[in-house]
Design an enzyme around this catalytic site. Structure first.
Site, PDB file in Angstrom:
ATOM      1  N   ARG A  83      45.840  40.246  39.538  1.00 26.70           N
ATOM      2  CA  ARG A  83      45.535  41.169  38.665  1.00 26.70           C
ATOM      3  C   ARG A  83      45.361  41.291  37.317  1.00 26.70           C
ATOM      4  O   ARG A  83      45.193  42.366  36.651  1.00 26.70           O
ATOM      5  CB  ARG A  83      46.256  42.535  39.373  1.00 26.70           C
ATOM      6  CG  ARG A  83      46.167  42.850  40.755  1.00 26.70           C
ATOM      7  CD  ARG A  83      46.812  44.020  41.294  1.00 26.70           C
ATOM      8  NE  ARG A  83      47.087  44.039  42.769  1.00 26.70           N
ATOM      9  CZ  ARG A  83      47.816  44.886  43.340  1.00 26.70           C
ATOM     10  NH1 ARG A  83      48.544  45.719  42.758  1.00 26.70           N
ATOM     11  NH2 ARG A  83      48.082  45.008  44.786  1.00 26.70           N
ATOM     12  N   THR A 107      45.738  39.578  46.217  1.00 22.84           N
ATOM     13  CA  THR A 107      44.621  40.345  45.951  1.00 22.84           C
ATOM     14  C   THR A 107      43.505  39.113  45.945  1.00 22.84           C
ATOM     15  O   THR A 107      42.662  39.290  45.033  1.00 22.84           O
ATOM     16  CB  THR A 107      45.035  40.977  44.745  1.00 22.84           C
ATOM     17  OG1 THR A 107      46.145  41.501  44.412  1.00 22.84           O
ATOM     18  CG2 THR A 107      43.864  41.989  44.356  1.00 22.84           C
ATOM     19  N   LYS A 128      48.236  41.137  57.379  1.00 15.72           N
ATOM     20  CA  LYS A 128      48.847  42.250  56.317  1.00 15.72           C
ATOM     21  C   LYS A 128      48.221  43.627  56.816  1.00 15.72           C
ATOM     22  O   LYS A 128      46.949  43.839  57.310  1.00 15.72           O
ATOM     23  CB  LYS A 128      48.318  41.830  54.888  1.00 15.72           C
ATOM     24  CG  LYS A 128      48.803  43.005  53.968  1.00 15.72           C
ATOM     25  CD  LYS A 128      48.065  42.420  52.565  1.00 15.72           C
ATOM     26  CE  LYS A 128      48.510  43.523  51.560  1.00 15.72           C
ATOM     27  NZ  LYS A 128      48.154  43.086  50.157  1.00 15.72           N
ATOM     28  N   GLU A 159      54.681  36.655  46.208  1.00 17.88           N
ATOM     29  CA  GLU A 159      53.236  36.980  46.146  1.00 17.88           C
ATOM     30  C   GLU A 159      52.876  37.256  44.662  1.00 17.88           C
ATOM     31  O   GLU A 159      53.192  38.352  44.097  1.00 17.88           O
ATOM     32  CB  GLU A 159      52.967  38.028  47.113  1.00 17.88           C
ATOM     33  CG  GLU A 159      51.389  38.372  47.154  1.00 17.88           C
ATOM     34  CD  GLU A 159      50.928  39.725  47.627  1.00 17.88           C
ATOM     35  OE1 GLU A 159      50.222  40.411  47.468  1.00 17.88           O
ATOM     36  OE2 GLU A 159      51.728  39.962  48.805  1.00 17.88           O
TER      37      GLU A 159
END
Length: 212
Positions: A51, A74, A134, A47
């Site tokens: 960011r 994200t 998640k 993953e």
């Protein structure tokens, strides 16, 4: 792509290894050797969090590494979903879930691990068809004990918890019936990447692989 189809594919990805590395990549030069080290250590699902400025480029590079299954973390907006898919991401992860984000994942056919942290959020996603979710931030939101209690009334949902998980507490989660895998950043420490110590990251990945 329906939510049920997304969850089926997400479950397959979560089943590849007990840990999904959560990666923050600041230097694109780290992308390929990092992916190679993690895959070599037995953690193929990666993953890459959106960011940093080079995150999408890192996904493009890591998607070329044999044996790797690269996703984007994200995800916050439909634009994130579109960009991640175009970069080569094969799955997505979001800290929460909005209808616009869910619609985008359906439109761009990107299997999503939507984030949930309360029983109501879990139930709302389940009602749509998301049976794999998640749980974030895990440690700050009750940890393994909370997920165990959630599994009794809502056994239909399986989770990939992330947030505050390390080698020390990962087994607390992995021992639960409703946990498919955990997400963690400890397998790719920033100092190891800066030093180019890929052998150490292979070792960390192998330790994580042995958790289950």
């Amino acid at each position: 792509m329906t939510p049920a189809e997304q969850s089926r594919l997400a479950a397959e990805i979560c089943g590849l290894a007990p840990v999904v590395p959560v990666l923050v990549i600041d230097d694109i030069a780290h992308a390929r050797p990092l992916a190679q080290a993690l895959v070599q250590g037995g953690l193929p699902a990666l993953e890459v969090t959106l960011r940093t400025p080079c995150a999408l480029d890192a996904i493009r590079v890591m998607a070329e590494v044999e044996g790797g299954v690269v996703g984007a973390g994200t995800l916050l907006t439909p634009a994130d979903v579109k960009a991640a898919k175009a970069a080569g991401a094969t799955f997505g992860v979001s800290p929460g879930a909005t209808q616009r984000l869910l619609d985008a994942c359906a439109e761009y056919e990107l299997p999503l691990l939507p984030g949930a942290v309360t029983a109501s959020e879990v139930m709302a996603l389940l009602e749509m068809g998301y049976t794999v979710q998640k749980f974030f931030p895990a440690e700050q939101s009750g940890g393994a004990a909370f997920l165990k209690s959630l599994g009794a009334p809502i056994p239909q949902v399986s989770f990939c918890p992330t947030g505050g998980i390390s080698l020390k507490n990962a087994r607390d989660y992995l021992g639960l019936k409703n946990i498919l895998c955990v997400g963690g950043s400890w397998v790719a420490p920033k100092d190891g990447m800066l030093a180019g110590d890929w052998a150490a990251i292979v070792t960390l990945a192998a330790e994580a692989r042995a958790l289950r």
